[in-house]
Design an enzyme around this catalytic site. Structure first.
Site, PDB file in Angstrom:
ATOM      1  N   ARG A 106       0.706  -1.188  -0.068  1.00 33.37           N
ATOM      2  CA  ARG A 106      -0.119   0.044  -0.079  1.00 33.37           C
ATOM      3  C   ARG A 106       0.967   1.164  -0.074  1.00 33.37           C
ATOM      4  NH1 ARG A 106      -5.114   1.627   2.284  1.00 33.37           N
ATOM      5  NH2 ARG A 106      -5.942  -0.418   1.987  1.00 33.37           N
ATOM      6  N   TYR A 211      -1.719 -12.714  -1.351  1.00 31.34           N
ATOM      7  CA  TYR A 211      -1.027 -12.732  -2.646  1.00 31.34           C
ATOM      8  C   TYR A 211       0.434 -12.103  -2.307  1.00 31.34           C
ATOM      9  CZ  TYR A 211      -3.249  -7.834  -1.975  1.00 31.34           C
ATOM     10  OH  TYR A 211      -3.650  -6.771  -1.351  1.00 31.34           O
ATOM     11  N   ASP A 292     -13.787   7.037   0.281  1.00 29.30           N
ATOM     12  CA  ASP A 292     -14.415   6.508   1.629  1.00 29.30           C
ATOM     13  C   ASP A 292     -15.154   7.552   2.139  1.00 29.30           C
ATOM     14  OD1 ASP A 292     -13.179   3.954   1.221  1.00 29.30           O
ATOM     15  OD2 ASP A 292     -12.182   4.045   3.054  1.00 29.30           O
TER      16      ASP A 292
END
Ligand SMILES: Cc1cc2nc3c(=O)[nH]c(=O)nc-3n(C[C@H](O)[C@H](O)[C@H](O)COP(=O)(O)OP(=O)(O)OC[C@H]3O[C@@H](n4cnc5c(N)ncnc54)[C@H](O)[C@@H]3O)c2cc1C
Length: 385
Positions: A106, A211, A292
């Site tokens: 991220r 992953y 968001d």
């Protein structure tokens, strides 16, 4: 006569805020970003960018940077928690939707978005506390006692958005009794491999997604969804720690590949999963919401940041088309073009049914092109495309 350059203030330098700063600048809009954090922290988590958001990242100019470091999974693989039977597999070659499926850390995505912005437009340590609209301008007030003005404001301040509270009214996000454990760690700690796909293991009342986050497979990531007692539910922080023993116990009986990953995991974080119903509206006058702040969703479709990044492209197109004459109209155009899609994704994500089996169409989600999708409600004379 030359048009006046529109000045925009973005509140929040998360994925959505930085992506919007990049797209708006590309359309000649003057942008400043105000972030409450005094500095950016490297949050230990992975993130998936499916082709719908990779396509926007390509237009922003960060695709190659991300390709150089990220892992490109062979497929979107869904397996039964204990037997490993395949429920649904969607191979994801780049040719399928014309853009890559990339998994990465991220912080690497955040850094890539930040890298395309002039550093002096991102103002850290600026916690918004108030907004005031008057005379075609908005005044922003910060906790440090300073103020600034802009022609319009974008609230990209996340699921607990103050901007949303100020323009729609305060309310709490929904929590449905579930938390996510997550960890990103050195894959040499594992006794085996996890395969070339992004794999979701579906249990009866819980799941785990895993992953690699680097193209050399040197780093692995997992994120879960498990039921949790209600006293944990109101907390939400990227830094809250979880108990690895509790995590391993929660996945007792899962397939050996899952157990292998959890056994290797040195520690983990814990996150309350929050969402909201679609909001009644996304803007009020010269203030609009993005990401968001207006459509928080469960992470089960890996579309929260992706839809924030899509918002950034469509918002910039709407402002380019109408912003100089009619900022408020451009915000309504943006909402009209984005809300049906994000509401649909919020609902499917909440139900946690995406790719759980069957052969449902995926093209509406991954084939979406935020740069070129026709803008519904835009008159031909106003078109920028
Ligand atoms: C476990 C987990 C896994 C996920 N995995 C994926 C995935 O694989 N793919 C995907 O697309 N999405 C994923 N998501 C969703 C994604 O993380 C979010 O949707 C995304 O971060 C939203 O971006 P944003 O910019 O809208 O908000 P945020 O990233 O929350 O950023 C908001 C920013 O605003 C700042 N801010 C808040 N209040 C103020 C204030 N008053 N003044 C100034 N600044 C303020 C905050 O400090 C923050 O920097 C996942 C989420 C979770 C929880």
């Amino acid at each position: 006569m030359a048009q006046k350059t529109l000045s925009l203030a973005i509140v929040g330098a998360g994925m959505g805020g930085l992506a919007a700063a990049a797209t708006l600048r590309q359309f000649g809009i003057d942008v400043n970003v105000y972030e409450q954090a005094p500095q950016f922290a490297r949050i230990g988590a992975g993130i998936q960018m499916l082709p719908n958001s990779s396509r926007v990242l390509r237009g922003i100019g960060v695709e190659q940077k991300l390709r150089d470091i990220s892992f490109q999974p062979y497929s979107h693989l869904n397996r039964v928690w204990d037997t490993g039977e395949i429920k649904r597999e969607l191979p994801m070659p780049e040719s399928l939707y014309g853009a890559p499926f990339m998994c990465m850390h991220r912080a690497d995505l955040h850094a890539a978005l930040y890298s395309v912005l002039p550093p002096d437009i991102v103002h850290l340590g600026k916690k918004l506390v108030g907004l005031d609209q008057a005379q075609s301008q908005v005044t922003l007030s910060f906790a440090d006692g300073t103020t600034t003005r802009a022609d319009a404001v974008i609230g990209a301040d996340g699921v607990h958005s103050l901007v949303r509270d100020l323009i729609i009214g305060p309310d709490a996000p929904l929590h449905k009794g579930r938390i996510a454990y997550r960890a990103v760690f050195d894959s040499s700690l594992m006794k085996g491999e996890i395969g070339p796909s992004r794999t979701k293991w579906w249990g009866p009342d819980r799941h785990i997604v895993m992953y690699y986050t680097r193209n050399d497979r040197s780093q692995v990531y997992f994120v879960t969804s498990v039921p949790e007692a209600s006293d944990w539910l109101t907390k939400e922080s990227w830094s809250a720690k979880g108990d690895v023993k509790e995590l391993r116990a929660a996945y007792e009986g899962f397939h050996p590949e899952v157990r292998m990953v959890l056994d290797a995991c040195p520690d983990c974080h814990k996150w309350a999963i929050l969402e909201r119903e679609p909001l009644p509206r996304w803007s009020d006058g010269r203030i609009a919401l993005l990401g968001d702040a207006c459509h928080p969703m469960t992470p089960y479709m890996a579309q929260g940041a992706a839809t924030a990044i899509e918002d950034a492209a469509v918002l910039a197109r709407c402002l380019k088309a109408l912003g100089n004459e009619d900022v408020e109209g451009s915000f309504r155009l943006y909402e009209a073009n984005r809300k049906p899609r994000t509401s649909r994704i919020q609902a499917i994500s909440s139900a946690n049914t995406w790719m759980s089996g069957g052969n449902d169409d995926t093209s509406w989600l991954y084939g979406y092109d935020a740069w070129n999708v026709p803008l519904i409600g835009l008159r031909e004379s106003e078109s920028i495309d």
